[in-house]
Write a protein that holds these residues in place. Structure first.
Motif, PDB file in Angstrom:
ATOM      1  N   GLY A   1      -8.578  -3.514  -0.967  1.00  0.00           N
ATOM      2  CA  GLY A   1      -8.083  -3.112  -2.287  1.00  0.00           C
ATOM      3  C   GLY A   1      -8.639  -3.949  -3.426  1.00  0.00           C
ATOM      4  O   GLY A   1      -9.119  -3.417  -4.442  1.00  0.00           O
ATOM      5  N   SER A   2      -8.597  -5.266  -3.261  1.00  0.00           N
ATOM      6  CA  SER A   2      -9.024  -6.135  -4.360  1.00  0.00           C
ATOM      7  C   SER A   2     -10.526  -6.058  -4.616  1.00  0.00           C
ATOM      8  O   SER A   2     -11.001  -6.418  -5.695  1.00  0.00           O
ATOM      9  CB  SER A   2      -8.608  -7.576  -4.069  1.00  0.00           C
TER      10      SER A   2
ATOM     11  N   LYS B   1       0.841  -1.202   0.000  1.00  0.00           N
ATOM     12  CA  LYS B   1       0.000   0.000   0.000  1.00  0.00           C
ATOM     13  C   LYS B   1       0.870   1.243   0.000  1.00  0.00           C
ATOM     14  O   LYS B   1       1.912   1.262   0.637  1.00  0.00           O
ATOM     15  CB  LYS B   1      -0.870   0.027   1.257  1.00  0.00           C
TER      16      LYS B   1
HETATM   17  C1  DP6 Z   1      -2.652 -11.509  -2.864  1.00  0.00           C
HETATM   18  O1  DP6 Z   1      -7.394  -6.809  -1.188  1.00  0.00           O
HETATM   19  O2  DP6 Z   1      -7.221  -8.600   0.583  1.00  0.00           O
HETATM   20  O3  DP6 Z   1      -4.986 -11.376  -3.308  1.00  0.00           O
HETATM   21  O4  DP6 Z   1      -6.639  -4.077   0.734  1.00  0.00           O
HETATM   22  O5  DP6 Z   1      -5.563  -5.017   2.745  1.00  0.00           O
HETATM   23  O6  DP6 Z   1      -7.883  -5.751   2.125  1.00  0.00           O
HETATM   24  P1  DP6 Z   1      -6.528  -5.271   1.627  1.00  0.00           P
HETATM   25  O7  DP6 Z   1      -5.886  -6.475   0.810  1.00  0.00           O
HETATM   26  P2  DP6 Z   1      -6.566  -7.509  -0.197  1.00  0.00           P
HETATM   27  O8  DP6 Z   1      -5.246  -8.108  -0.903  1.00  0.00           O
HETATM   28  C2  DP6 Z   1      -5.265  -8.947  -1.996  1.00  0.00           C
HETATM   29  C3  DP6 Z   1      -3.918  -9.513  -2.220  1.00  0.00           C
HETATM   30  C4  DP6 Z   1      -3.809 -10.597  -3.262  1.00  0.00           C
HETATM   31  C5  DP6 Z   1      -3.480 -10.037  -4.634  1.00  0.00           C
HETATM   32  C6  DP6 Z   1      -4.611  -9.401  -5.399  1.00  0.00           C
HETATM   33  O9  DP6 Z   1      -5.778  -9.782  -5.234  1.00  0.00           O
HETATM   34  O10 DP6 Z   1      -4.306  -8.514  -6.219  1.00  0.00           O
END
Ligand code: DP6
Length: 317
Positions: A135-136, A19
């Motif tokens: 984020g995702s 982030k």
């Molecule tokens: C490895 O969206 O769960 O799936 O924003 O902290 O809630 P936060 O994280 P998140 O992270 C996903 C990480 C991943 C890669 C991806 O989906 O791009």
């Protein structure tokens, strides 16, 4: 005051890891994903003036563990001074095991909460709000092939190609059904602070995004396979080189990778990707799905298989 929304999880082919702003939950890198069709989360949000605190029922059982983050997501969508909410959720796949359940949950809850408050928002606005929760989740507002651009104070999410323009399947090899040892939010921060590879990971992302964008525009499976596997292994290298190390894989994860390598050398159009969990997602041409499923089912340690095509973005009902 009561609305239901449905969203499907998405699988990143070019990953979000890290982030640049933890307060606003803004990603340090752009990402590209595919939205699935067969796995779903539905969220009903009902605002009630008489309720003392938010309540969550997940698959008909009270769940206090996931409630704080969902309440926070509803605050983002409806404001902190909103009435309390009765939330009920149904999910047809394992939660918190690296199968992107948070993406579909937060996408659905933001859509449902906005509608239940009577607030009309564009898909782009909803994607930004969902992204602040996770984020995702921003990517699950759109269907098919989706890019999240990392620029300015908000994220720009767009559909690169609709689901039916390039029909691919995803075969998920479930190697563990329990929750993951460390959540991605915390793990990303450990990586940012401690991995010697982190800066390089962030710096090289634009090249991978461009390669994937071109491969998707040209429907070039081999090119997409190459950049997606490379990007996935780079993300896991960042995790592995963090202190403490973040290792989501188990023996079966690696065995699935070997199965996929064998399929590739037999001429099958398939590639792997792995997120913050031990499950392996095999992306393949729809003509090869049965072959991929059979091979992964026969792989040591695989407990279950989920199959999905590509689907649409979050929506009401
Ligand atoms: C490895 O969206 O769960 O799936 O924003 O902290 O809630 P936060 O994280 P998140 O992270 C996903 C990480 C991943 C890669 C991806 O989906 O791009």
């Amino acid at each position: 005051m009561r609305e239901t929304a449905t969203a499907q999880p998405n699988i990143a082919l070019i990953k979000y890891w890290g982030k640049r702003d933890t307060e606003l939950n803004l990603p340090a890198v752009g990402s590209i994903s595919i939205t699935l069709s067969e796995l779903f989360t539905s969220m009903t949000v009902e605002f009630e003036d008489n309720l003392e605190q938010d309540e969550l029922h997940l698959n008909n059982e009270q769940n206090d563990k996931l409630l704080p983050r969902l309440s926070h997501a509803i605050d983002i969508a409806a404001g902190g001074d909103r009435p309390r909410a009765r939330i009920s959720s149904e999910c047809n796949f394992p939660i918190a095991a690296g199968l992107a359940s948070s993406a579909s949950s937060f996408a659905a809850v933001v859509v449902a909460a906005s509608a239940a408050m009577g607030i009309e928002r564009s898909v782009g606005e909803l994607a930004n709000l969902a992204g602040r929760a996770s984020g995702s989740a921003a990517r699950s507002l759109y269907g098919g092939f989706v890019e999240l651009e990392n620029s300015g104070d908000a994220v720009v999410v767009s559909e690169l190609l609709p689901a039916d323009a390039w029909p691919l399947d995803v075969v998920v090899a479930v190697t563990e059904t329990g929750p993951k040892p460390v959540g991605s939010t915390e793990a990303m921060e450990i990586s940012r602070r401690t991995s010697p590879f982190y800066e390089r990971w962030v710096g090289d992302q634009a090249d991978d995004l461009a390669s994937a964008r071109n491969a998707i525009a040209a429907r070039d499976f081999a090119a997409l396979a190459s950049v997606a596997e490379h990007n996935c292994l780079k993300m896991h290298s960042v995790m592995w080189s963090s202190r403490p190390p973040i290792v989501y894989w188990n023996d079966a994860t690696l065995a699935c990778l070997q199965t996929i390598r064998q399929l590739q050398s037999d001429g099958v159009d398939v590639f792997f990707t792995i997120d913050a969990g031990p499950q392996v997602k095999a992306v393949c041409d729809t003509a090869d799905t049965d072959t991929v499923e059979t091979a992964l089912r026969a792989t040591d340690g695989v407990r279950d298989i989920l199959r999905s095509g590509l689907g649409e973005g979050a929506r009401l009902r």
